[in-house]
Every structure is written in C-alpha cells, then in structure tokens.
Design an enzyme around this catalytic site. Structure first.
Site, PDB file in Angstrom:
ATOM      1  N   THR A 131     -10.858  52.626   5.309  1.00 45.33           N
ATOM      2  CA  THR A 131     -10.343  51.030   5.320  1.00 45.33           C
ATOM      3  C   THR A 131     -11.367  50.598   5.409  1.00 45.33           C
ATOM      4  O   THR A 131     -12.397  51.039   6.812  1.00 45.33           O
ATOM      5  CB  THR A 131      -9.194  50.974   7.076  1.00 45.33           C
ATOM      6  OG1 THR A 131      -7.857  51.302   5.598  1.00 45.33           O
ATOM      7  CG2 THR A 131      -8.635  49.461   7.200  1.00 45.33           C
ATOM      8  N   GLY A 180      -6.938  54.046  10.879  1.00 50.23           N
ATOM      9  CA  GLY A 180      -6.425  55.132  10.940  1.00 50.23           C
ATOM     10  C   GLY A 180      -4.637  55.483  10.085  1.00 50.23           C
ATOM     11  O   GLY A 180      -4.582  54.702   8.903  1.00 50.23           O
TER      12      GLY A 180
HETATM   13  N1  ASP Z   1      -4.738  51.729   8.243  1.00 52.83           N
HETATM   14  C1  ASP Z   1      -4.440  52.325   6.876  1.00 52.83           C
HETATM   15  C2  ASP Z   1      -3.124  52.306   6.373  1.00 52.83           C
HETATM   16  O1  ASP Z   1      -2.342  53.040   6.602  1.00 52.83           O
HETATM   17  C3  ASP Z   1      -5.395  53.646   6.299  1.00 52.83           C
HETATM   18  C4  ASP Z   1      -6.441  53.624   7.816  1.00 52.83           C
HETATM   19  O2  ASP Z   1      -7.265  52.862   7.919  1.00 52.83           O
HETATM   20  O3  ASP Z   1      -7.375  54.426   7.070  1.00 52.83           O
HETATM   21  O4  ASP Z   1      -3.160  51.889   5.269  1.00 52.83           O
END
Ligand code: ASP
Length: 311
Positions: A169, A221
């Site tokens: 992300t 995350g």
């Molecule tokens: N937080 C994002 C989600 O859960 C994924 C990520 O940040 O890697 O969609």
C-alpha cells in the site's frame, strides 16, 4: 521566520529479505520512491498545499506498477482488482474516501474529488465509479491494472507456494508552508482477499488521519488489525490527550492492545513542527522524506542510514 515544509511517503511494509527482493527490484523501488517524494516536494516548495502534495506523491506511486496501488494493484481470490483510498485535510478536517473501485486510474484523486465536490466522505463500488465518471476522472480497463507479475503472484499464493502475500500500500503525509497537514493512502488491498473486502486504508481514523494541531498519519500493514486498533486515530489521541510527543506516541500506538490484536501495523506520521516518524515492525518499509531543502532521506531496510545521493 522561514516556514518549514515537509513530505514523507511510504510504499508499504513487508517481511521480504534482501535476497528475496533482489538488487534490481530494490533499485527500482528506490527510484519509484524518489519520483513520488519529489512530485509532492516540488508542490510544497512552490508554496502549494499539503493536500495537493500528498495527492501528487500518491498518484506517482499509483502510476508505478511496482506498488500495490493503482496500476499493479494486487488481485483478489477471483483475480479481480479493487481499490481503496482516502485523503484528509488537516486544515478543516475534511476527508474523502473510496472503496471497491475497479476502473478509476487514480483512486486518490477520486477520494480528493469526493472530499471537495460531494457532501459525502466515503463512496463505494459502482456509485463511486459513477461519481468518478460524472466528474470526468480518468478511467481504465482491466488490462491497464492487471500486470502479469501480479497474476503470477496470486496463483502462487493460492497454491501456497509462498509465505508472504503481496502488500505495498502507498501513502503520504505533508506539511505545507501555511502550516497545514494532510494525509493520503491508496491500496489494492491484500493479495488473495475475498472480493468486496475493504481494509483500513479508506477508513478515516484507521488507516488515514490528519489534524493540523496534532498529526498526519498514513498506515500500512494488516488492515484487519489496523482497523480494530484504530491506529491512526489512536496516535492522534495519544498526542492530543496524553500530550505525548510524536516519537513516544508512535511507540505506544504500535503496541496498543498488541496482545489481543494480531497482524502487523506500520505507519508514517508527521507533526506540525515537521517531525517525522516511520514506525514499522516488518523487515522493511519502503520510505522517504524531505524537509525544506535538506538532503533526502530514503530507506528500505531497518538498518538503512537513509542517506540518498541521487537528485
Ligand atoms: N493495509 C492494507 C489493507 O489491509 C494493506 C497494506 O497496507 O499492505 O488493505
């Protein structure tokens, strides 16, 4: 008195090792981070707003298929692709967010347009896409978003041929010369997620938050854990009500209910004085920041010094 302007960005946090990432990819990530950072920094340097700077930085990463946002977003179980994004303006605490869109080239611009041109905060799926078309935002077909690499990666994940699912992300926080803070986050979600799943990124207070008096935050995350811990707002509250400085509040926000809420939580945060925190518990976080005309900080691994020569 000269006013500070600062931008910090992330391109996700994950548990790959140096060997798994490889040198060529590492260099490509560094270049992608630098491009995104400078896209936002130039806006701030010319006296532009924090909100425009975070949008520009995130757009740059949405264009780059390395990152899990916009082009190259990760795929759900059925090989479909859905994007979530949010933006928040610390000046007036207005926010815009979008979830489950499939054809909008820049989900972060859609989030900003929702904030500025609709009475709503969060639009989802078909309704959000209709609004994007009404506002004449750029739309793209599946072939633009779905890269070979992400399709292969999903197939491996389904066969359980790898431990770590794709994440990455992207997000940005900025402080402009007028003292305004802003935050933006954009994502393709978790690889192999159920179609229709929405993560923390577009949830104001979970993955994204900004308030001029206190802090701007963008998380990355495990979205389920970040939502349950309300990480971005928790950091804000620790600073606002417990009066903790950014560094201490960040440490505490990383640990709140850690015994009950699993999943990795990671974020970047910026306070009104221009202090930046990169908090992460994974092996790496793709990250960079630049304050005024100071040298750029750009880092991936925990032990990186962050010195970055290229301009
Ligand atoms: N937080 C994002 C989600 O859960 C994924 C990520 O940040 O890697 O969609």
């Amino acid at each position: 008195m000269k006013k500070n302007f600062v931008i910090a960005i992330h391109g996700g946090a994950e548990n790959q090792s140096r060997e798994e990432l490889g040198e060529a990819k590492e260099a490509a990530y560094q270049q992608g981070l630098e491009n995104a950072l400078m896209a936002g920094w130039h806006i701030l340097e010319q006296g532009g707003s924090a909100i425009d700077a975070v949008e520009a930085a995130v757009k740059s990463m949405e264009n780059n298929q390395l990152f899990n946002a916009g082009r190259g977003g990760s795929l759900a179980k059925d090989e479909s692709i859905e994007f979530d994004a949010a933006i928040m303006d610390g000046k007036n605490m207005k926010a815009g967010a979008v979830s489950g869109v499939k054809h909008v080239k820049h989900p972060i611009t859609l989030a900003k347009t929702i904030m500025q041109r609709s009475p709503h905060v969060l639009l989802t799926s078909i309704g959000a896409e209709n609004f994007a078309m009404e506002q004449e935002l750029e739309m793209k077909g599946d072939d633009y978003f779905k890269t070979e690499e992400k399709i292969k990666s999903l197939r491996k994940a389904k066969k359980k041929e790898k431990d770590e699912l794709l994440k990455d992300t992207v997000g940005a926080v900025a402080l402009d010369m007028d003292g305004n803070l802003a935050a933006a986050t954009s994502t393709g979600g978790l690889e192999n997620q159920y179609p229709g799943r929405v993560g923390d990124s577009p949830i104001i207070g979970s993955g994204t938050y900004a308030n001029n008096e206190v802090v701007a935050v963008s998380c990355t995350g495990d979205g389920e854990g970040i939502m349950r811990a309300n990480v971005a707002h928790e950091l804000y509250a620790l600073m606002k009500y417990k009066k903790l400085p950014l560094k201490e509040a960040a440490q505490e926000a990383m640990n709140v209910y850690k015994d009950r809420i699993e999943g990795d939580r990671n974020f970047i945060a910026l306070d009104p004085q221009g202090n930046v925190e990169f908090s992460f518990e994974t092996a790496l976080m793709f990250r960079a920041c630049k304050k005024n005309h100071d040298p750029t900080y750009l880092a991936i691994w925990k032990d990186d010094t962050g010195e970055w020569e290229q301009e």
